[in-house]
Design a protein around this motif. Structure first.
Motif, PDB file in Angstrom:
ATOM      1  N   ARG A  21       9.591 -62.469 -19.970  1.00  0.00           N
ATOM      2  CA  ARG A  21       8.862 -62.663 -21.232  1.00  0.00           C
ATOM      3  C   ARG A  21       7.782 -61.595 -21.402  1.00  0.00           C
ATOM      4  N   ARG A  22       7.305 -61.082 -20.266  1.00  0.00           N
ATOM      5  CA  ARG A  22       6.305 -60.021 -20.281  1.00  0.00           C
ATOM      6  C   ARG A  22       6.958 -58.635 -20.173  1.00  0.00           C
ATOM      7  N   ILE A 105      -0.149 -62.444  -7.598  1.00  0.00           N
ATOM      8  CA  ILE A 105       0.542 -62.566  -8.877  1.00  0.00           C
ATOM      9  C   ILE A 105       0.427 -64.012  -9.347  1.00  0.00           C
ATOM     10  N   SER A 106       0.105 -64.183 -10.597  1.00  0.00           N
ATOM     11  CA  SER A 106      -0.021 -65.534 -11.135  1.00  0.00           C
ATOM     12  C   SER A 106       1.359 -66.114 -11.429  1.00  0.00           C
ATOM     13  N   GLU A 107       1.434 -67.427 -11.506  1.00  0.00           N
ATOM     14  CA  GLU A 107       2.713 -68.090 -11.775  1.00  0.00           C
ATOM     15  C   GLU A 107       3.295 -67.672 -13.117  1.00  0.00           C
ATOM     16  N   ASP A 108       2.431 -67.278 -14.050  1.00  0.00           N
ATOM     17  CA  ASP A 108       2.946 -66.865 -15.352  1.00  0.00           C
ATOM     18  C   ASP A 108       3.164 -65.356 -15.448  1.00  0.00           C
ATOM     19  N   ASN A 193       1.713 -56.937 -19.041  1.00  0.00           N
ATOM     20  CA  ASN A 193       3.032 -56.677 -19.614  1.00  0.00           C
ATOM     21  C   ASN A 193       3.540 -55.342 -19.087  1.00  0.00           C
ATOM     22  N   SER A 194       4.851 -55.230 -18.947  1.00  0.00           N
ATOM     23  CA  SER A 194       5.443 -53.946 -18.585  1.00  0.00           C
ATOM     24  C   SER A 194       5.608 -53.113 -19.845  1.00  0.00           C
ATOM     25  N   HIS A 195       5.018 -51.918 -19.824  1.00  0.00           N
ATOM     26  CA  HIS A 195       5.092 -51.037 -20.990  1.00  0.00           C
ATOM     27  C   HIS A 195       5.261 -49.603 -20.522  1.00  0.00           C
ATOM     28  N   PRO A 196       6.297 -48.913 -21.014  1.00  0.00           N
ATOM     29  CA  PRO A 196       7.365 -49.426 -21.884  1.00  0.00           C
ATOM     30  C   PRO A 196       8.154 -50.555 -21.204  1.00  0.00           C
ATOM     31  N   ALA A 197       8.845 -51.330 -21.994  1.00  0.00           N
ATOM     32  CA  ALA A 197       9.584 -52.480 -21.468  1.00  0.00           C
ATOM     33  C   ALA A 197      10.526 -52.056 -20.350  1.00  0.00           C
TER      34      ALA A 197
END
Length: 211
Positions: A21-22, A105-108, A193-197
């Protein structure tokens, strides 16, 4: 499947969904041996590779496998002078792949890393074409606040002891939120978030790895 294995499987699958999702690419491996094979499968032969000061990637034998294979490897441990070490740090920004772990790392799916020099978090942020994280489930925390607390109170004192750095946490194992000249908590990095995806790949491992 043991209760621990069952919990790990369920937690990992939940985290993979959160990571995707991220915009991360994410995998789960039950063992470190499987994690090595997963990482190798993602790195084409001939690729240029470097890594940060992660014990996880060393302990599972991933760096050794890459050095034995058909890759162009830049390893700071192979140089002797401080000048050559800095040159190696800079070469990392031009590599095809950069390997790292995380302090927590968080659970989300938010990855927390703390650095003394900043070279690792800099490469994670920008430069190498792809970044591969190897993260044991022992580094999972309930939320980002707990992840930061783990990074500062568990990982940093252990790493200070590993490098024999004279900080207050080296003395008593407790984070003092210090401003020591030798502090290894100078750069605190949150990867939301991973950027770029899909630039960042996370391989979760159902074992205790690193600190």
């Amino acid at each position: 499947m043991t209760p621990l294995e069952l919990r790990n499987e369920r937690l990992a699958q939940k985290m993979i969904k959160n990571l995707e999702r991220r915009h991360f690419e994410a995998y789960y491996c039950k063992t470190s041996a499987e994690a090595v094979e997963q990482a190798i499968s993602l790195i084409p032969e001939g690729s240029s590779i470097s890594w940060g000061g992660s014990m996880s990637i060393r302990d599972i034998g991933l760096t050794r496998r890459l050095k034995e294979g058909n890759y162009q490897v830049f390893d700071r441990d192979d140089v002797t002078t401080e000048e050559d070490k800095i040159t190696t740090y800079r070469k990392a920004f031009e590599c095809d792949f950069y390997l790292a772990s995380a302090n927590a790392i968080s659970e989300d799916g938010i990855i927390v890393s703390i650095d003394g020099n900043g070279n690792r978090v800099a490469a994670i942020t920008w430069g190498p074409k792809r970044v591969i994280f190897i993260v044991g489930l022992n580094k999972v925390a309930q939320n980002v606040e707990a992840a930061l607390a783990r990074a500062r109170s568990t990982a940093s004192p252990i790493n200070a002891a590993r490098f024999d750095i004279q900080t207050p946490c080296q003395i008593d194992g407790v984070c003092h939120n210090c401003n020591s000249p030798q502090s290894i908590c100078n750069y605190v990095h949150f990867l939301r978030n991973s950027h770029p995806a899909k630039r960042h790949i996370v391989i979760l491992v159902g074992e205790d790895l690193g600190y």
